[in-house]
Design an enzyme around this catalytic site. Sequence first.
Site, PDB file in Angstrom:
ATOM      1  N   LYS A 235       0.765  -1.022  -0.091  1.00 48.57           N
ATOM      2  CA  LYS A 235       0.057   0.097   0.084  1.00 48.57           C
ATOM      3  C   LYS A 235       0.943   1.340  -0.084  1.00 48.57           C
ATOM      4  O   LYS A 235       0.488   2.274  -0.256  1.00 48.57           O
ATOM      5  CB  LYS A 235      -0.967  -0.061   1.223  1.00 48.57           C
TER       6      LYS A 235
ATOM      7  N   LYS B 151      -3.463 -10.118  -6.492  1.00 44.45           N
ATOM      8  CA  LYS B 151      -4.894 -10.363  -6.058  1.00 44.45           C
ATOM      9  C   LYS B 151      -5.999  -9.244  -6.414  1.00 44.45           C
ATOM     10  O   LYS B 151      -5.652  -8.322  -6.999  1.00 44.45           O
ATOM     11  CB  LYS B 151      -4.728 -10.521  -4.543  1.00 44.45           C
TER      12      LYS B 151
ATOM     13  N   LYS C  47     -10.539  -4.293  -4.377  1.00 44.26           N
ATOM     14  CA  LYS C  47     -11.537  -3.398  -4.474  1.00 44.26           C
ATOM     15  C   LYS C  47     -10.860  -2.033  -5.090  1.00 44.26           C
ATOM     16  O   LYS C  47     -11.619  -1.362  -5.644  1.00 44.26           O
ATOM     17  CB  LYS C  47     -12.209  -2.981  -3.421  1.00 44.26           C
TER      18      LYS C  47
HETATM   19  N1  AQP Z   1      -8.534 -11.397  -3.974  1.00 39.15           N
HETATM   20  C1  AQP Z   1      -9.027 -12.033  -2.641  1.00 39.15           C
HETATM   21  N2  AQP Z   1      -9.233 -13.270  -2.852  1.00 39.15           N
HETATM   22  C2  AQP Z   1      -9.588 -14.019  -1.568  1.00 39.15           C
HETATM   23  N3  AQP Z   1      -9.897 -13.193  -0.464  1.00 39.15           N
HETATM   24  C3  AQP Z   1      -9.746 -11.861  -0.416  1.00 39.15           C
HETATM   25  N4  AQP Z   1     -10.023 -10.748   0.420  1.00 39.15           N
HETATM   26  C4  AQP Z   1      -9.643  -9.595  -0.286  1.00 39.15           C
HETATM   27  N5  AQP Z   1      -9.165  -9.866  -1.484  1.00 39.15           N
HETATM   28  C5  AQP Z   1      -9.309 -11.102  -1.650  1.00 39.15           C
HETATM   29  C6  AQP Z   1     -10.299 -10.931   1.720  1.00 39.15           C
HETATM   30  O1  AQP Z   1     -11.149 -10.375   2.059  1.00 39.15           O
HETATM   31  C7  AQP Z   1     -11.477  -9.819   3.470  1.00 39.15           C
HETATM   32  C8  AQP Z   1     -11.683  -8.212   3.493  1.00 39.15           C
HETATM   33  O2  AQP Z   1     -10.739  -7.807   2.931  1.00 39.15           O
HETATM   34  P1  AQP Z   1     -10.679  -6.234   3.161  1.00 39.15           P
HETATM   35  O3  AQP Z   1     -11.621  -5.100   2.726  1.00 39.15           O
HETATM   36  O4  AQP Z   1     -10.397  -5.820   4.862  1.00 39.15           O
HETATM   37  O5  AQP Z   1      -9.126  -5.626   3.098  1.00 39.15           O
HETATM   38  P2  AQP Z   1      -8.039  -6.435   1.696  1.00 39.15           P
HETATM   39  O6  AQP Z   1      -7.853  -7.449   2.218  1.00 39.15           O
HETATM   40  O7  AQP Z   1      -7.197  -5.253   1.732  1.00 39.15           O
HETATM   41  O8  AQP Z   1      -9.142  -6.269   0.556  1.00 39.15           O
HETATM   42  P3  AQP Z   1      -9.323  -5.595  -0.946  1.00 39.15           P
HETATM   43  O9  AQP Z   1     -10.166  -5.955  -1.742  1.00 39.15           O
HETATM   44  O10 AQP Z   1      -7.665  -5.664  -1.458  1.00 39.15           O
HETATM   45  O11 AQP Z   1      -9.543  -4.173  -0.255  1.00 39.15           O
HETATM   46  P4  AQP Z   1      -8.208  -2.743  -0.715  1.00 39.15           P
HETATM   47  O12 AQP Z   1      -8.246  -2.784  -2.043  1.00 39.15           O
HETATM   48  O13 AQP Z   1      -9.246  -1.525   0.058  1.00 39.15           O
HETATM   49  O14 AQP Z   1      -7.109  -2.966  -0.014  1.00 39.15           O
HETATM   50  C9  AQP Z   1     -10.125 -10.414   3.866  1.00 39.15           C
HETATM   51  O15 AQP Z   1     -10.432 -11.589   4.624  1.00 39.15           O
HETATM   52  C10 AQP Z   1      -9.359 -10.564   2.803  1.00 39.15           C
HETATM   53  O16 AQP Z   1      -8.395 -11.593   3.031  1.00 39.15           O
END
Ligand code: AQP
Length: 335
Positions: A116, A198, A201
């Site tokens: 990040k 991965k 969002k």
């Molecule tokens: N690509 C993924 N595959 C499987 N699991 C995923 N998770 C996120 N992306 C994937 C799981 O979703 C849960 C919530 O995630 P979060 O929103 O708290 O944070 P994150 O992991 O940082 O998710 P994002 O989508 O990548 O958000 P941004 O872009 O805002 O950083 C967690 O259990 C995560 O493992």
Amino acid sequence: MDDGSKKRVFSGVQPTGKVTLGNYLGAIKNWTPLQEQYECLFCVVDLHSLTVTQVPAELRKNTMDLVALYIACGLDPNKSALFIQSHVHEHAELAWILDTIAYVGELNRMTQFKDKSRKHADNINMGLMNYPVLMASDILLYNADLIPVGKDQVQHVELTRDLAQRFNARYSDTFVVPEALLNKAGQSIKSLQDPTAKMSKSDPNDNAIISLTDDADTIRRKLRRAVTDSDTCVRHGADKPAISNLLNVYSLCSGLSIADAEKIFEGKGYGVFKDAVADAVISVVSPIQEEQKRLLADKAYLEGVLKQGAEQAESIARKTLSKVYRKVGLIPRIR
Ligand code: AQP
């Protein structure tokens, strides 16, 4: 909520944008069955989302959308506490105490912080570095035993374990040392444009993600445009990361095994396969969208759910925090 005999589960998603199929298959979908077996708390972690720049009005909308989505995906407010992180102020307070036992060096090494920091080079704030400490606070506040997360969050659960053990060693037994609960199949859904990254969002390339709010045509278009591997064979394997990812999505959405899917698409080529993946995804996403829409129209119901959830969470959080304050030597306030 339960009488204390069941193991406790805690998890959350950040309201940082449109929830992706990765969030759903890797996290939320796997929470639903846990409600039958465990005492569950599911949180919309809005404080976490502030670690990257947010537009306030969008954050408010994303937060309520996510609450409705939780319920639309099958989380039942009568079985689990559903709440917003900032409604329970103990999260931020315990994070401060944990900050005092977390080392800068270990936070600096966290993969998500490094990723990040690269992505948001103009805003490497202290919150971004402290993110895992706040996450540890979320978990330890409820003495949760099991933390269902995707593979990307396992390192943070490991840090939470370290902090719990460090606190327990320094101030006597206080926290349950939690374990990550990994769902193998959905543990990492990859970007449609780069199968080594991965699906996230906050990915600026909208074609890389399937959002749970995408309509059927958009889902089909994005899957048709998804990158593929060199040959035309629909097969799972380390040498075929793009098709393996799509097979994984197909299998999780259709309920068929990867081996069965490989047989179905033998000799059929990528076009037919991608359309079938789209059909499977749409059949999962459409009913969720309809239910989310219905729930969002019922503001009073959602507010009631959040009020009840925050009260349930707070009653546990308050006890843990006052125990922690006592153990570290803070004097309780006289009322
Ligand atoms: N690509 C993924 N595959 C499987 N699991 C995923 N998770 C996120 N992306 C994937 C799981 O979703 C849960 C919530 O995630 P979060 O929103 O708290 O944070 P994150 O992991 O940082 O998710 P994002 O989508 O990548 O958000 P941004 O872009 O805002 O950083 C967690 O259990 C995560 O493992």
